[in-house]
Scaffold this motif. Structure first.
Motif, mmCIF file in Angstrom:
data_model
loop_
_atom_site.group_PDB
_atom_site.id
_atom_site.type_symbol
_atom_site.label_atom_id
_atom_site.label_comp_id
_atom_site.label_asym_id
_atom_site.label_seq_id
_atom_site.Cartn_x
_atom_site.Cartn_y
_atom_site.Cartn_z
ATOM 1 N N CYS A 1 40.829 50.158 42.400
ATOM 2 C CA CYS A 1 41.864 49.844 43.408
ATOM 3 C C CYS A 1 42.876 48.818 42.909
ATOM 4 O O CYS A 1 43.906 48.596 43.550
ATOM 5 C CB CYS A 1 41.225 49.321 44.687
ATOM 6 N N LEU B 1 36.249 38.745 44.059
ATOM 7 C CA LEU B 1 36.864 38.802 42.723
ATOM 8 C C LEU B 1 38.394 38.885 42.777
ATOM 9 O O LEU B 1 39.071 38.691 41.772
ATOM 10 C CB LEU B 1 36.333 40.007 41.935
ATOM 11 N N PHE B 2 38.929 39.183 43.976
ATOM 12 C CA PHE B 2 40.369 39.429 44.135
ATOM 13 C C PHE B 2 41.205 38.249 43.629
ATOM 14 O O PHE B 2 41.004 37.095 44.053
ATOM 15 C CB PHE B 2 40.690 39.683 45.611
ATOM 16 N N VAL C 1 36.902 48.736 50.541
ATOM 17 C CA VAL C 1 38.368 48.674 50.663
ATOM 18 C C VAL C 1 38.920 50.081 50.918
ATOM 19 O O VAL C 1 39.773 50.286 51.786
ATOM 20 C CB VAL C 1 38.994 48.061 49.384
ATOM 21 N N VAL D 1 39.089 44.976 37.572
ATOM 22 C CA VAL D 1 37.638 45.195 37.561
ATOM 23 C C VAL D 1 37.325 46.543 38.201
ATOM 24 O O VAL D 1 36.464 47.283 37.755
ATOM 25 C CB VAL D 1 36.909 44.048 38.311
ATOM 26 N N GLY D 2 38.041 46.874 39.253
ATOM 27 C CA GLY D 2 37.830 48.145 39.952
ATOM 28 C C GLY D 2 39.101 48.971 39.975
ATOM 29 O O GLY D 2 40.200 48.470 39.704
ATOM 30 N N CYS E 1 39.654 39.620 39.074
ATOM 31 C CA CYS E 1 40.291 40.943 39.104
ATOM 32 C C CYS E 1 41.792 40.825 39.378
ATOM 33 O O CYS E 1 42.202 40.357 40.450
ATOM 34 C CB CYS E 1 39.619 41.792 40.184
HETATM 35 FE FE1 SF4 Z 1 37.678 43.460 44.291
HETATM 36 FE FE2 SF4 Z 1 37.338 45.859 43.191
HETATM 37 FE FE3 SF4 Z 1 39.611 45.276 44.527
HETATM 38 FE FE4 SF4 Z 1 39.143 44.163 42.189
HETATM 39 S S1 SF4 Z 1 39.452 46.338 42.561
HETATM 40 S S2 SF4 Z 1 39.864 43.104 44.041
HETATM 41 S S3 SF4 Z 1 36.952 43.891 42.209
HETATM 42 S S4 SF4 Z 1 37.591 45.408 45.383
#
Ligand code: SF4
Length: 352
Positions: A335, A321-322, A309, A332-333, A326
């Motif tokens: 971003c 996971l969006f 991303v 989770v990440g 998440c």
């Molecule tokens: Fe996916 Fe990571 Fe974005 Fe969450 S932060 S939607 S896990 S790419």
């Protein structure tokens, strides 16, 4: 606004192919969503979001190192709010705080310095995250720390520099970029000349722009004109704030304390000379030197596509996971943490 849309439509018809433009500023990412810019322009103009959020590009290993430092004796760890929520290999700084570590959210590095002034028996570490807009403020805080002889204040610098990342992106074959919507705030500090290698070496269009809908549409029209005329250059749309040489005083202040160093960007990897480290004469303020950090094993969150991303290769909605596992409440990440992160922006504005 209508005037710019008209120019964009005319030029996009003339160019007659897909045009890929990338913004590398989280504020632009959010503004493009908030104003529905994608729905206002022809479908052959693709707007990609790059690594424009400093919290998002901070790699997990630095979060883990902060977690390690926060557990050392007599340490108060300080940082900006968004950084508190970024998941490390074993939880976030928020989780460590809940478990008893003395971790404090601050709005400015000067707040962290104040904590140092008021807690002389503690070691205060500021987790310094940001692009060229934040580093003059950190340099100013280090100046103040020395002026007031505050010995117990340290910084852990993960500061990033924008131009070296642009060079990586322009060389990313799968992006097929035609041009950049360049950041307004960062450019007030570093100016426009530093981007000249992009049109000169890579023949890509560049426009530095402001943050409202008219600014962004105007920038897109200017980019299309450069592309249509096959005359790539660096233009300033955000003329009131950005000068070719930037802010020489701020640059001088940054250079007094910091020097460029290779730096690890989440999702991109190590980019030569793309970070700022403290100069050797200020090693007594450098948390990376004061605390010996070793044996940290990094564990990336399973399934997270933040890396792709951040390079603009995948859309947040292409991450499995969006919006399922998440979300901004349970990121989770990285971003999905900061409001300027691409995943958070897509979550808030891009789910229809
Ligand atoms: Fe996916 Fe990571 Fe974005 Fe969450 S932060 S939607 S896990 S790419």
């Amino acid at each position: 606004m209508k005037e710019f849309i008209g120019v964009i439509e005319k030029l996009s018809k003339k160019i007659q192919r897909q045009i890929n433009l990338m913004e590398v500023c989280g504020t632009h990412t959010v503004s493009i969503f908030r104003h529905g810019i994608r729905s206002l322009i022809p479908s052959n103009i693709k707007l990609l979001s790059g690594p424009g959020c400093p919290v998002c590009v901070t790699p997990i290993e630095d979060v883990d190192r902060m977690l390690y430092i926060s557990k050392q004796p007599d340490v108060i760890l300080t940082t900006f709010g968004d950084m508190m929520r970024v998941p490390g290999s074993n939880g976030s700084l928020y989780k460590a705080k809940a478990e008893g570590a003395d971790i404090r959210m601050v709005y400015s590095p000067l707040d962290a310095l104040k904590i140092a002034e008021n807690n002389k028996n503690k070691r205060i570490v500021f987790f310094a995250v940001g692009f060229e807009t934040t580093s003059p403020l950190i340099a100013g805080t280090l100046f103040e720390a020395d002026r007031k002889n505050i010995e117990n204040f340290y910084i852990y610098s993960v500061h990033k520099l924008v131009p070296p990342a642009l060079e990586v992106l322009v060389n990313t074959e799968e992006l097929k970029l035609d041009g950049f919507i360049l950041p307004g705030h960062v450019s007030t500090i570093i100016g426009s000349k530093v981007y000249e290698f992009i049109p000169l070496q890579y023949k890509k269009a560049c426009v530095i722009t402001g943050f409202d809908a008219d600014d962004i549409l105007h920038a897109i029209a200017m980019l299309l004109k450069q592309i249509s005329d096959n005359e790539p250059k660096v233009e300033i749309q955000y003329k009131d704030a950005v000068k070719p040489d930037g802010n020489p005083k701020a640059i001088e202040f940054i250079n007094r304390y910091f020097e460029p160093a290779d730096s690890n960007w989440r999702g991109i990897g190590i980019i030569p000379k793309s970070g700022l480290k403290l100069k050797e004469k200020y090693a007594y303020r450098d948390a990376q030197k004061i605390f010996s950090i070793s044996g940290i094993k990094v564990r990336e969150p399973q399934g997270c596509k933040c890396g792709l991303v951040l390079r603009g290769v995948k859309l947040p909605t292409e991450c499995p996971l969006f919006a399922k596992i998440c979300t901004p409440e349970n990121p989770v990440g990285a971003c999905m943490v900061s409001s300027e992160g691409s995943c958070a922006a897509y979550y808030k504005y891009g789910r229809s």
